[in-house]
Design an enzyme around this catalytic site. Structure first.
Site, PDB file in Angstrom:
ATOM      1  N   CYS A  77      47.144 130.690  80.176  1.00 50.16           N
ATOM      2  CA  CYS A  77      46.738 129.579  78.898  1.00 50.16           C
ATOM      3  C   CYS A  77      45.736 128.595  79.110  1.00 50.16           C
ATOM      4  O   CYS A  77      45.872 127.638  79.893  1.00 50.16           O
ATOM      5  CB  CYS A  77      48.276 128.980  78.518  1.00 50.16           C
ATOM      6  SG  CYS A  77      47.911 127.625  77.564  1.00 50.16           S
ATOM      7  N   CYS A  80      46.203 125.020  78.332  1.00 49.84           N
ATOM      8  CA  CYS A  80      47.098 124.255  78.879  1.00 49.84           C
ATOM      9  C   CYS A  80      46.593 123.598  79.986  1.00 49.84           C
ATOM     10  O   CYS A  80      47.077 122.459  80.624  1.00 49.84           O
ATOM     11  CB  CYS A  80      48.290 125.303  79.317  1.00 49.84           C
ATOM     12  SG  CYS A  80      49.263 126.073  78.136  1.00 49.84           S
TER      13      CYS A  80
END
Ligand code: ZN
Length: 156
Positions: A77, A80
């Site tokens: 991700c 993230c």
């Protein structure tokens, strides 16, 4: 600062003076801590702590004497990765008042499923054993702090 670890009973702080490992029980996270060996005062956890097992997570949120901020993330991700340094700042500035933990939803899919984490990065605030707020998406440290303050305030 040494890496922070956590087990089913507390956070493990390594003494910077004598390297003794000291466990700070979840229910005493807000108390000042002294090293059991050299008696030096230890600073509160000031970095995010990676959760290793779902059991540790459950004990932590059930017993923590301070609010727990959870960062649900995964290695693939991209956003993230933008949240990580911001959360580091929040953890440092709020050391002793909140505990920031990271849940890798790929390594701990049961937690992601149980808390219905559909999109990441997701931040959640737990207080007194239950989730009181959650928010999805990357944001700067100041916005994260505002979100946490609001969550804790609304819960009181
Ligand atoms: Zn020591």
């Amino acid at each position: 600062m040494a890496d922070l670890l956590l087990d089913d009973r507390g956070v493990i702080l390594t003494c910077p003076n004598c390297e003794q490992r000291n466990r700070v029980l979840y229910e005493r996270l807000s108390d000042p801590v002294r090293c059991g060996k050299c008696k030096r005062e230890l600073s509160s956890p000031a970095s995010p702590v990676e959760i290793v097992t779902a059991g540790d997570f459950d004990r932590l949120v059930a017993n923590a004497s301070i609010p727990v901020v959870v960062d649900y993330w995964a290695p693939w991700c991209g956003p993230c990765r933008m949240v990580a340094p911001e959360l580091q700042k929040v953890a440092a500035r709020r050391a002793g008042r909140i505990l920031v933990v990271k849940v890798n939803t790929e390594a701990l899919p049961d937690l992601g499923q149980r808390f219905n984490v559909r999109s990441i990065p997701m931040l959640a605030v737990f207080a007194q054993g239950r989730e009181v707020a959650r928010t999805v998406g990357a944001r700067p440290a100041s916005d994260i702090e505002a979100f946490i303050d609001q969550a804790i305030h609304a819960h009181r």
